[in-house]
Design an enzyme around this catalytic site. Structure first.
Site, mmCIF file in Angstrom:
data_model
loop_
_atom_site.group_PDB
_atom_site.id
_atom_site.type_symbol
_atom_site.label_atom_id
_atom_site.label_comp_id
_atom_site.label_asym_id
_atom_site.label_seq_id
_atom_site.Cartn_x
_atom_site.Cartn_y
_atom_site.Cartn_z
ATOM 1 N N LYS A 1 -1.320 -1.244 -4.101
ATOM 2 C CA LYS A 1 -2.394 -0.260 -4.058
ATOM 3 C C LYS A 1 -1.728 1.104 -4.173
ATOM 4 C CE LYS A 1 -5.938 1.874 -1.198
ATOM 5 N NZ LYS A 1 -6.600 1.966 0.121
ATOM 6 N N TYR B 1 0.871 -1.182 0.000
ATOM 7 C CA TYR B 1 0.000 0.000 0.000
ATOM 8 C C TYR B 1 0.903 1.225 0.000
ATOM 9 C CZ TYR B 1 -3.734 3.168 1.726
ATOM 10 O OH TYR B 1 -4.634 4.181 1.896
#
Length: 302
Positions: free
Chosen positions: A170, A142
């Protein structure tokens, strides 16, 4: 489900909805309400859910609550592979333990921030991801340098992928140019849309999934947008994107948790309060989010 290879081999792909945690007025977690929300998202065509992320206020949860949320999601989704569990923690050993517990619960993948207690260098970041990957579940990195102060650059992501530590990222920076460099440097690393207001741009750039916030309010419309975007069907995608964008851009604001909960309340879903230190959305902002949501619902979006 979107048609682009989501399944047991790639459980992180497709429209994976980052879920807020529903709280009762006394701020206890409403596990039954959460189970119903997960089931609703899957029934609406979303590929799965992401739990215990920043939208899920994981920093404010007790260990017991965080653990129970994963088990609730796995049971409600009907297939544990549809659940991506957030396992971020200050310590690598703690993050690995959360990943091991997610595996025991039946989750299909995990979402992991880089070390965020301090500005970690590349060696520390690589060691952190390698440690959590040892738990055995596929790890989605992330990248949110605004909040973590650690930037997972395309070069560093390529190293993490070469290490065998991550399967996807992400990407939350909003810098669409990065998408092309990530694909060039690490062709096998799956790019996942990490901010709702660049969903079309990153889908056109080759994203294999969308970790999304506002499908909590409009799941069917969001799935339709993503399917059209990855198919590069602009006549279908662009009108939907334009309609949704006044709402989607709230996903990139610091108050995104409150905004998504207000939007859910506006369509009769349980958004509810947040735990401190997050307070209610400012009245003018809440009115704006409600007005946009109600107009979209009146226009037939679901």
């Amino acid at each position: 489900m979107t048609e682009h290879q989501h399944g047991p081999a790639h459980p992180w792909r497709g429209v994976m909805v980052a879920t807020p945690v529903p709280l009762r007025p006394d701020l206890r977690v409403a596990q039954d309400v959460f189970a119903a929300q997960v089931a609703r998202l899957v029934a609406a065509g979303c590929d799965g859910v992401v739990v215990n992320g920043s939208l899920g206020e994981y920093q404010t949860l007790t260990d017991e609550e965080r653990d129970e949320i994963v088990h609730t999601a796995v049971a409600a989704a009907g297939d544990g592979s549809r659940v991506m569990a957030g396992v971020s923690a200050y310590g690598s050993a703690e993050a690995r333990r959360w990943s091991e517990r997610a595996a025991e619960a039946g989750a299909g993948s995990v979402l992991l921030l880089p070390p965020n207690a301090y500005r970690a260098d590349a060696d520390a970041v690589r060691a952190h991801y390698a440690e959590v990957a040892r738990a055995g579940l596929p790890v989605v990195a992330y990248n949110n340098p605004y909040d973590t102060r650690v930037d997972l650059s395309p070069a560093l992501l390529a190293d993490l992928y070469a290490d065998g530590s991550v399967v996807a990222v992400k990407e939350f920076t909003g810098d669409v140019r990065r998408a092309y460099e990530i694909v060039e440097r690490a062709p096998g690393l799956d790019l996942l849309i990490g901010a709702d207001d660049v969903a079309l741009e990153l889908a056109l750039a080759g994203a294999r999934g969308w970790i999304a916030g506002f499908p909590n309010t409009f799941p069917e419309a969001s799935v339709a947008l993503y399917a059209a975007a990855v198919a590069q069907d602009l006549p279908r995608a662009l009108p939907l994107y334009r309609a949704l964008h006044p709402l989607l851009r709230w996903d990139s604001k610091p108050e995104f948790v409150q905004a998504i909960k207000v939007s859910m309340d506006a369509v009769g879903q349980h958004g509810g309060p947040c735990r401190p230190p997050r307070g209610p959305l400012a009245p003018a902002d809440a009115a704006t989010v409600r007005d946009i949501t109600e107009k979209l619902a009146a226009d037939g979006l679901r």
